[in-house]
Motif scaffolding. Structure first.
Motif: not given
Length: 193
Positions: A24-25, A82-83, A110-114, A188-193
């Motif tokens: 998924q990453k 990753d860290i 930096k994260s698409d989901k968080l 916030v954990v994004n739900g659209d990814h």
């Protein structure tokens, strides 16, 4: 079934979870991974759910398609990207426009989901909230002081070390209670990814 690695045991579920996260990453679908590895999509799905334990040859095919080493697939190593460490002085602060207005500090991950923020509500009467609802989930953890998180028809008063978790689609606001400083961590954990 569990794999033995350097004295540690890795369950099929843990291996499957790592495989799914790495896939998924890279924004890779099961179909794409199946095509690159010449493996059956349903087999890869069963591996990701911990229902199947792949052979070493299969693990090498999967890791090659994902562009990682087999040890990274097992969690033995991670890429330096990753860290992420963000020092206090590196945070981006959203400065208030009026006195007594709340302000935010983006933690800079930096994260698409968080998305992570430190929120400082400034006035007891100032309601701080999201202008609109969002997909995914949210967790508010009180670091200092006392706040009130209000939802339609419900209010929760939280003190230091209390937290509340809720779906992002629920309209909500956060305000400080009392005159003492309040500081909250918002995740916030994004739900659209």
């Amino acid at each position: 079934m569990a794999e033995q690695l350097g004295g540690d045991t890795l369950s099929a579920e843990a291996l499957g979870m790592r495989l799914r996260v790495l896939r998924q990453k890279r924004q890779m679908t099961l179909d794409a991974l199946a095509a690159q590895t010449d493996l059956d999509k349903s087999y890869i799905s069963r591996v990701e759910r911990g229902k199947k334990s792949p052979s070493l040859a299969t693990l090498m095919r999967l890791s090659g398609a994902l562009g990682v080493s087999v040890s990274e697939l097992f969690g033995g190593s991670v890429g330096s990207e990753d860290i992420q460490v963000v020092r206090a002085g590196e945070r981006v602060t959203v400065t208030p426009t009026g006195s007594g207005a709340p302000y935010l500090e983006a933690l800079g991950i930096k994260s698409d989901k968080l998305s992570t923020f430190v929120l400082h509500p400034q006035e007891e009467s100032q309601a701080v909230g999201h202008g609109s609802v969002h997909t995914g989930e949210e967790c508010v953890y009180v670091l200092k002081g006392e706040v009130e998180v209000s939802f339609e028809g419900r209010r929760e008063r939280l003190s230091a070390q209390d937290c509340v978790h809720f779906p992002g689609i629920v309209p909500h606001k956060i305000r400080r209670v009392g005159s003492a400083e309040a500081v909250v961590l918002v995740i916030v954990v994004n739900g659209d990814h």
